[in-house]
Design a protein around this motif. Structure first.
Motif, PDB file in Angstrom:
ATOM      1  N   PHE A 146       0.845  -1.193   0.000  1.00 46.23           N
ATOM      2  CA  PHE A 146       0.000   0.000   0.000  1.00 46.23           C
ATOM      3  C   PHE A 146       0.882   1.245   0.000  1.00 46.23           C
ATOM      4  CE2 PHE A 146      -2.908   3.214   1.373  1.00 46.23           C
ATOM      5  CZ  PHE A 146      -4.150   2.797   0.922  1.00 46.23           C
ATOM      6  N   ASN A 147       0.522   2.194  -0.860  1.00 44.52           N
ATOM      7  CA  ASN A 147       1.270   3.437  -0.975  1.00 44.52           C
ATOM      8  C   ASN A 147       0.363   4.472  -1.611  1.00 44.52           C
ATOM      9  OD1 ASN A 147       3.408   5.394  -1.306  1.00 44.52           O
ATOM     10  ND2 ASN A 147       4.871   3.705  -1.440  1.00 44.52           N
ATOM     11  N   LEU A 148       0.821   5.694  -1.636  1.00 43.53           N
ATOM     12  CA  LEU A 148       0.152   6.722  -2.415  1.00 43.53           C
ATOM     13  C   LEU A 148       0.508   6.537  -3.882  1.00 43.53           C
ATOM     14  CD1 LEU A 148       0.945   9.756  -0.075  1.00 43.53           C
ATOM     15  CD2 LEU A 148      -1.109   8.315  -0.092  1.00 43.53           C
ATOM     16  N   GLY A 149      -0.300   7.148  -4.752  1.00 42.52           N
ATOM     17  CA  GLY A 149      -0.023   7.059  -6.181  1.00 42.52           C
ATOM     18  C   GLY A 149       1.088   7.979  -6.634  1.00 42.52           C
ATOM     19  N   HIS A 150       1.513   8.878  -5.755  1.00 41.05           N
ATOM     20  CA  HIS A 150       2.695   9.722  -5.967  1.00 41.05           C
ATOM     21  C   HIS A 150       3.071  10.262  -4.597  1.00 41.05           C
ATOM     22  CE1 HIS A 150       5.175  12.936  -8.062  1.00 41.05           C
ATOM     23  NE2 HIS A 150       5.591  11.802  -8.585  1.00 41.05           N
ATOM     24  N   GLY A 151       3.966  11.238  -4.530  1.00 42.68           N
ATOM     25  CA  GLY A 151       4.468  11.692  -3.248  1.00 42.68           C
ATOM     26  C   GLY A 151       3.436  12.427  -2.406  1.00 42.68           C
ATOM     27  N   ILE A 152       3.544  12.277  -1.088  1.00 38.77           N
ATOM     28  CA  ILE A 152       2.674  12.997  -0.166  1.00 38.77           C
ATOM     29  C   ILE A 152       2.942  14.497  -0.315  1.00 38.77           C
ATOM     30  CG2 ILE A 152       4.283  12.826   1.789  1.00 38.77           C
ATOM     31  CD1 ILE A 152       1.789  12.424   3.579  1.00 38.77           C
ATOM     32  N   LEU A 153       1.889  15.301  -0.277  1.00 41.47           N
ATOM     33  CA  LEU A 153       2.012  16.734  -0.532  1.00 41.47           C
ATOM     34  C   LEU A 153       2.335  17.501   0.753  1.00 41.47           C
ATOM     35  CD1 LEU A 153      -0.977  16.896  -2.960  1.00 41.47           C
ATOM     36  CD2 LEU A 153       1.402  17.307  -3.572  1.00 41.47           C
ATOM     37  N   PRO A 154       3.073  18.614   0.628  1.00 40.76           N
ATOM     38  CA  PRO A 154       3.504  19.353   1.820  1.00 40.76           C
ATOM     39  C   PRO A 154       2.351  19.863   2.686  1.00 40.76           C
ATOM     40  CG  PRO A 154       4.727  20.087  -0.111  1.00 40.76           C
ATOM     41  CD  PRO A 154       3.650  19.176  -0.602  1.00 40.76           C
ATOM     42  N   GLN A 155       1.183  20.120   2.070  1.00 39.99           N
ATOM     43  CA  GLN A 155       0.047  20.670   2.822  1.00 39.99           C
ATOM     44  C   GLN A 155      -0.706  19.607   3.619  1.00 39.99           C
ATOM     45  OE1 GLN A 155       0.691  20.681  -0.492  1.00 39.99           O
ATOM     46  NE2 GLN A 155      -0.364  22.372  -1.517  1.00 39.99           N
ATOM     47  N   THR A 156      -0.309  18.351   3.504  1.00 39.69           N
ATOM     48  CA  THR A 156      -1.021  17.246   4.151  1.00 39.69           C
ATOM     49  C   THR A 156      -0.904  17.329   5.671  1.00 39.69           C
ATOM     50  OG1 THR A 156      -0.539  15.836   2.251  1.00 39.69           O
ATOM     51  CG2 THR A 156      -1.206  14.728   4.274  1.00 39.69           C
ATOM     52  N   SER A 157      -2.011  17.092   6.352  1.00 39.55           N
ATOM     53  CA  SER A 157      -1.982  17.005   7.817  1.00 39.55           C
ATOM     54  C   SER A 157      -1.334  15.684   8.232  1.00 39.55           C
ATOM     55  CB  SER A 157      -3.409  17.067   8.378  1.00 39.55           C
ATOM     56  OG  SER A 157      -3.447  16.591   9.709  1.00 39.55           O
ATOM     57  N   PRO A 158      -0.343  15.711   9.111  1.00 39.11           N
ATOM     58  CA  PRO A 158       0.240  14.457   9.600  1.00 39.11           C
ATOM     59  C   PRO A 158      -0.810  13.530  10.211  1.00 39.11           C
ATOM     60  CG  PRO A 158       1.636  16.299  10.212  1.00 39.11           C
ATOM     61  CD  PRO A 158       0.377  16.893   9.654  1.00 39.11           C
ATOM     62  N   ASP A 159      -1.827  14.104  10.844  1.00 38.29           N
ATOM     63  CA  ASP A 159      -2.877  13.279  11.437  1.00 38.29           C
ATOM     64  C   ASP A 159      -3.665  12.518  10.372  1.00 38.29           C
ATOM     65  OD1 ASP A 159      -2.165  14.125  13.954  1.00 38.29           O
ATOM     66  OD2 ASP A 159      -3.733  15.650  14.085  1.00 38.29           O
ATOM     67  N   HIS A 160      -3.820  13.108   9.202  1.00 33.30           N
ATOM     68  CA  HIS A 160      -4.560  12.441   8.137  1.00 33.30           C
ATOM     69  C   HIS A 160      -3.746  11.300   7.527  1.00 33.30           C
ATOM     70  CE1 HIS A 160      -7.841  15.674   7.280  1.00 33.30           C
ATOM     71  NE2 HIS A 160      -7.622  15.496   8.575  1.00 33.30           N
ATOM     72  N   ALA A 161      -2.434  11.484   7.440  1.00 30.42           N
ATOM     73  CA  ALA A 161      -1.583  10.354   7.025  1.00 30.42           C
ATOM     74  C   ALA A 161      -1.698   9.224   8.039  1.00 30.42           C
ATOM     75  CB  ALA A 161      -0.135  10.811   6.887  1.00 30.42           C
ATOM     76  N   GLY A 162      -1.734   9.586   9.314  1.00 33.45           N
ATOM     77  CA  GLY A 162      -1.902   8.575  10.355  1.00 33.45           C
ATOM     78  C   GLY A 162      -3.239   7.866  10.263  1.00 33.45           C
ATOM     79  N   ALA A 163      -4.297   8.596   9.877  1.00 34.13           N
ATOM     80  CA  ALA A 163      -5.616   7.978   9.725  1.00 34.13           C
ATOM     81  C   ALA A 163      -5.611   6.939   8.615  1.00 34.13           C
ATOM     82  CB  ALA A 163      -6.663   9.058   9.445  1.00 34.13           C
ATOM     83  N   MET A 164      -4.896   7.216   7.527  1.00 34.52           N
ATOM     84  CA  MET A 164      -4.775   6.249   6.435  1.00 34.52           C
ATOM     85  C   MET A 164      -4.078   4.978   6.914  1.00 34.52           C
ATOM     86  SD  MET A 164      -2.467   6.511   2.982  1.00 34.52           S
ATOM     87  CE  MET A 164      -0.975   6.200   3.951  1.00 34.52           C
ATOM     88  N   ILE A 165      -2.983   5.139   7.624  1.00 32.22           N
ATOM     89  CA  ILE A 165      -2.215   3.979   8.081  1.00 32.22           C
ATOM     90  C   ILE A 165      -3.021   3.169   9.091  1.00 32.22           C
ATOM     91  CG2 ILE A 165      -0.116   3.281   9.307  1.00 32.22           C
ATOM     92  CD1 ILE A 165       1.162   5.878   8.070  1.00 32.22           C
ATOM     93  N   GLU A 166      -3.723   3.851   9.993  1.00 30.81           N
ATOM     94  CA  GLU A 166      -4.562   3.151  10.963  1.00 30.81           C
ATOM     95  C   GLU A 166      -5.652   2.342  10.260  1.00 30.81           C
ATOM     96  OE1 GLU A 166      -7.365   4.074  14.904  1.00 30.81           O
ATOM     97  OE2 GLU A 166      -6.514   5.732  13.738  1.00 30.81           O
ATOM     98  N   ALA A 167      -6.299   2.947   9.259  1.00 35.28           N
ATOM     99  CA  ALA A 167      -7.334   2.223   8.513  1.00 35.28           C
ATOM    100  C   ALA A 167      -6.747   1.019   7.793  1.00 35.28           C
ATOM    101  CB  ALA A 167      -8.008   3.169   7.515  1.00 35.28           C
ATOM    102  N   LEU A 168      -5.578   1.198   7.209  1.00 30.25           N
ATOM    103  CA  LEU A 168      -4.909   0.102   6.500  1.00 30.25           C
ATOM    104  C   LEU A 168      -4.627  -1.060   7.458  1.00 30.25           C
ATOM    105  CD1 LEU A 168      -1.850  -1.165   5.746  1.00 30.25           C
ATOM    106  CD2 LEU A 168      -3.533  -0.939   3.919  1.00 30.25           C
ATOM    107  N   HIS A 169      -4.145  -0.758   8.643  1.00 30.18           N
ATOM    108  CA  HIS A 169      -3.834  -1.803   9.626  1.00 30.18           C
ATOM    109  C   HIS A 169      -5.092  -2.538  10.079  1.00 30.18           C
ATOM    110  CE1 HIS A 169       0.422  -0.468  11.103  1.00 30.18           C
ATOM    111  NE2 HIS A 169       0.303  -0.456   9.793  1.00 30.18           N
ATOM    112  N   GLN A 170      -6.193  -1.822  10.179  1.00 33.78           N
ATOM    113  CA  GLN A 170      -7.438  -2.447  10.636  1.00 33.78           C
ATOM    114  C   GLN A 170      -8.104  -3.266   9.535  1.00 33.78           C
ATOM    115  OE1 GLN A 170      -9.756   0.872  12.027  1.00 33.78           O
ATOM    116  NE2 GLN A 170      -8.589   1.100  13.928  1.00 33.78           N
TER     117      GLN A 170
END
Length: 355
Positions: free
Chosen positions: A321-345
């Motif tokens: 699992f990955n993004l389709g390109h690089g994570i953008l600078p404006q991204t909230s770190p918490d939202h990246a964490g939400a993606m990873i948490e959902a992936l793990h679950q």
């Protein structure tokens, strides 16, 4: 072969069973993280950060300390090779990378030489060694380089993006000379990646950022064939190391990319993983492919899109699992964490045996 406490990523590259889908993010050490911004300020500027092995190690580890990811990726830049060739690389705020001495003539192409990975690029190898030492047996480390075509676009255009008129004119009018430039870059990238592996990288990735701007015929000759030559060289100089190829906007080329002998293909969000999986027929692992803009959405929508990507690939091994390109600078770190948490679950259900 060293034993790693977390080898999900490497097992997925080999299409072996895993307990859940491994995850990492392109540009996972970057400007969206406040701790990265602090390290960059300490370095003074981007290239000073890239040339400092200790700070490279620091920023490489930052996302691993924040998120339960499955692999580290070297903090560096794809333009280290042309920079070492003396083209005068600088980064301008709001414009990105610029070269003061772009390659525009046959004579300039002939003067180019592949840089020594333990000479002009020693700082990258020192960074790999420092990161590998800091990681210990925690998880794998990815090394990387730009594809010959992508590096050539910056070297000839003097910058990235736009309409690629200068390099395409050279490609059409001086194809043999342009082939010479690509041959030098094949040699450069091959030796650079092999040296990264020797320094401690467990997997290698080739970023073909601009291959998607070419016609199918031009892509085959000027982008894919050079990458295939690199994969073939690495099979001899770094036997056993898995290589990931990623062409942005290159979904139409997946079958031919799989023919190169690589271990995995990166897939961006414009291509269905189900379609990609059907087309490559289990010959390679697939990496991707959440649209990075998804991480601007609310956490519940991020979870829904993470679930959609997992369902699109379906059951069984071979998905990273990955993004389709690089994570953008404006991204909230918490939202990246939400993606990873959902992936793990959500992902373990896709790796349970279906009787």
């Amino acid at each position: 072969m060293k034993t790693l406490r977390n080898d999900r990523f490497l097992r997925a590259l080999r299409r072996e069973p895993v307990d859940r889908t491994p995850v990492w993010m392109m540009r996972q050490a970057g400007r969206y993280l406040p701790e990265y911004r602090a390290s960059r300020a300490k370095a003074g500027d981007f290239m000073s950060l890239c040339r400092n092995p200790e700070l490279c190690c620091e920023v490489t580890l930052q996302p691993l300390d924040r998120y339960p990811l499955d692999t580290a990726i070297l903090f560096s830049d794809i333009l280290t090779i042309p920079d070492a060739m003396g083209l005068g690389l600088r980064f301008v705020e709001g414009e990105g990378p610029l070269f003061d001495r772009p390659i525009r003539t046959l004579d300039a192409i002939r003067r180019l030489a592949a840089p020594d990975p333990e000479g002009e690029l020693r700082y990258v190898m020192d960074a790999v060694r420092t990161i590998r030492g800091a990681l210990g047996d925690r998880m794998p480390l990815i090394g990387f380089a730009g594809s010959p075509w992508t590096l050539a676009t910056y070297m000839v255009e003097g910058r990235g993006g736009h309409d690629f008129a200068v390099i395409k004119k050279m490609m059409f009018d001086e194809a043999e000379a342009f082939d010479g430039l690509l041959s030098t870059l094949v040699e450069s990238v091959s030796t650079y990646l092999a040296a990264q592996h020797a320094a401690g990288a467990d997997a290698l990735m080739i970023f073909d950022t601009w291959g998607g701007v070419l016609t199918p015929e031009s892509y085959q000759r000027f982008s894919l064939n050079p990458m295939k030559r690199i994969v073939e060289r690495l099979a001899k100089t770094a036997p056993g190391v898995p290589v990931i190829l990623f062409t942005k906007n290159g979904g139409q080329h997946l079958e031919k990319m799989a023919d190169t002998g690589c271990a995995a293909l990166g897939v961006d969000w414009t291509t269905s993983l189900a379609d990609a999986r059907r087309r490559v027929g289990g010959r390679v692992a697939l990496q991707g492919n959440l649209d990075p803009i998804t991480l601007f959405a609310k956490p519940e929508r991020i979870r829904e899109e993470t679930a959609r990507v997992l369902a699109d690939y379906g059951h069984g091994p071979g998905h990273i699992f990955n993004l389709g390109h690089g994570i953008l600078p404006q991204t909230s770190p918490d939202h990246a964490g939400a993606m990873i948490e959902a992936l793990h679950q959500l992902s373990p259900a896709y790796h349970q045996r279906k009787d």
